[in-house]
Design a protein around this motif. Structure first.
Motif, mmCIF file in Angstrom:
data_model
loop_
_atom_site.group_PDB
_atom_site.id
_atom_site.type_symbol
_atom_site.label_atom_id
_atom_site.label_comp_id
_atom_site.label_asym_id
_atom_site.label_seq_id
_atom_site.Cartn_x
_atom_site.Cartn_y
_atom_site.Cartn_z
ATOM 1 N N VAL A 192 -2.876 10.739 -12.276
ATOM 2 C CA VAL A 192 -3.617 9.630 -11.679
ATOM 3 C C VAL A 192 -3.131 9.390 -10.255
ATOM 4 N N THR A 193 -4.080 9.387 -9.322
ATOM 5 C CA THR A 193 -3.787 9.145 -7.911
ATOM 6 C C THR A 193 -4.249 7.746 -7.514
ATOM 7 N N GLN A 194 -3.344 7.005 -6.875
ATOM 8 C CA GLN A 194 -3.737 5.718 -6.295
ATOM 9 C C GLN A 194 -4.447 6.030 -4.976
ATOM 10 N N GLU A 195 -5.770 5.990 -4.994
ATOM 11 C CA GLU A 195 -6.530 6.481 -3.845
ATOM 12 C C GLU A 195 -6.727 5.429 -2.762
ATOM 13 N N ALA A 196 -6.860 4.152 -3.154
ATOM 14 C CA ALA A 196 -7.110 3.121 -2.137
ATOM 15 C C ALA A 196 -6.787 1.747 -2.707
ATOM 16 N N ILE A 197 -6.461 0.811 -1.815
ATOM 17 C CA ILE A 197 -6.340 -0.610 -2.144
ATOM 18 C C ILE A 197 -7.027 -1.377 -1.025
ATOM 19 N N THR A 251 0.827 -1.217 0.000
ATOM 20 C CA THR A 251 0.000 0.000 0.000
ATOM 21 C C THR A 251 0.859 1.264 0.000
ATOM 22 N N ASP A 252 2.136 1.129 -0.274
ATOM 23 C CA ASP A 252 3.048 2.281 -0.188
ATOM 24 C C ASP A 252 2.666 3.407 -1.139
ATOM 25 N N ILE A 253 2.057 3.072 -2.291
ATOM 26 C CA ILE A 253 1.758 4.127 -3.262
ATOM 27 C C ILE A 253 0.387 4.768 -3.036
ATOM 28 N N LEU A 275 1.437 2.282 -12.107
ATOM 29 C CA LEU A 275 0.903 2.197 -10.749
ATOM 30 C C LEU A 275 0.928 0.743 -10.294
ATOM 31 N N ASP A 276 2.119 0.247 -10.054
ATOM 32 C CA ASP A 276 2.332 -1.163 -9.706
ATOM 33 C C ASP A 276 2.441 -1.294 -8.191
ATOM 34 N N TYR A 277 1.438 -1.919 -7.595
ATOM 35 C CA TYR A 277 1.449 -2.130 -6.148
ATOM 36 C C TYR A 277 1.603 -3.610 -5.787
ATOM 37 N N GLY A 278 2.134 -4.381 -6.751
ATOM 38 C CA GLY A 278 2.438 -5.781 -6.476
ATOM 39 C C GLY A 278 1.376 -6.763 -6.907
#
Length: 288
Positions: free
Chosen positions: A106-111, A5-7, A74-77
């Motif tokens: 583009v914002t990574q808003e949530a995972i 969730t770092d990004i 936007l690579d979060y694994g």
């Protein structure tokens, strides 16, 4: 690779795209405009290539955020092979020009974690600006990565629309074209599940599936024709969830419920079996 969730909270970009009226036409063709040589030609007839004057199908906003470059950046694994588009919620602020250089941030808003065997759910928010700085659109997009659940993250919020307890006020049927995914992928969504038959066989489906955005674009054409025909520029919001894959050749039925001035609900079902799981659900359209 584990989910990270770092990004979350990080904004990426600008993602720059130069487009002309040809790109607007490709997008519309990939969503079925002109499928019979007659329907919805306003989205694909520029009239004069030197001074084009077509009507952009507003779904063009989505591939400016939903494309291979953004997905890879936007690579979060997540496991890309299990990535499925889950839904969109688009706000339209200004019309697209016939040609422009646009920038999208583009914002990574949530995972979120949907649980073991159900995957992760990602929310990204894209904001696109014209070359003169005009804010054109805001795209909330959601992706489900089916192989990446059970990592201990927060659960996603509920997303439900309460449909009226009555028959739809209007509906439109249309067969999804066999080659529409081959056209729509030119917008930058190159996932092999939309073209490679051997790849799709591994999932147990009979053939490559439609892009969710292409199906949404077809539904967008339908709701415009039913609610404010000939005036796509009036659309201010378009939201839906992708709840079941569309196999090209299926007959789509877009059902619409009027909910007062400038607002309607919709969903897309199989015209041959309305009781089956909808293709698109939780649909909202708003216009001025």
């Amino acid at each position: 690779m584990a989910i990270s969730t770092d990004i979350v909270g990080t904004t990426f970009g600008p993602f720059v795209r130069d487009y002309t009226f040809r790109d607007l036409e490709i997008c519309a063709l990939g969503c079925g405009a002109g499928w019979d040589g007659e329907t919805d030609l306003e989205y694909v007839n520029e009239h004069d290539a030197e001074d084009p004057a077509l009507k952009p199908l507003p779904v063009f906003a989505v591939p400016l955020t939903v494309n291979e470059e953004v997905t890879r950046t936007l690579d979060y694994g997540f496991d890309y092979s299990g990535s499925l588009h889950y839904g969109v919620d688009v706000r339209f602020h200004a019309p697209f020009r016939m040609n422009d250089r646009v920038e999208t941030y583009v914002t990574q808003e949530a995972i979120w974690d949907r649980g073991e065997g159900r995957g992760s759910l990602s929310k990204q928010v894209g904001k696109t600006y014209s070359s003169d700085g005009t804010h054109l659109c805001t795209v909330d997009t959601y992706d489900c990565c089916i192989h990446d659940g059970g990592w201990g993250g927060p659960r996603p919020p509920k997303d439900a629309v309460d449909y009226p307890d009555r028959a739809p006020d209007a509906f439109k049927d249309e067969r999804y074209g066999l080659n529409w995914p081959l056209v729509y992928r030119l917008m930058g969504d190159w996932h092999q599940q939309h073209i490679d038959w051997a790849y799709t066989e591994q999932t147990g489906l009979a053939r490559p599936i439609a892009h969710g955005v292409s199906t949404a674009g077809a539904a967008m054409r339908h709701v415009i024709s039913l609610l404010f025909p000939g005036s796509p520029e009036r659309m201010t919001r378009f939201k839906c969830r992708f709840t079941s894959p569309v196999l090209p050749g299926a007959v789509l039925r877009t059902q619409v419920w009027a909910m007062g001035e400038g607002r309607a609900l919709f969903r897309v079902v199989d015209a041959s079996d309305e009781s089956a799981k909808p293709y698109l659900n939780a649909g909202i359209v708003e216009w001025a």
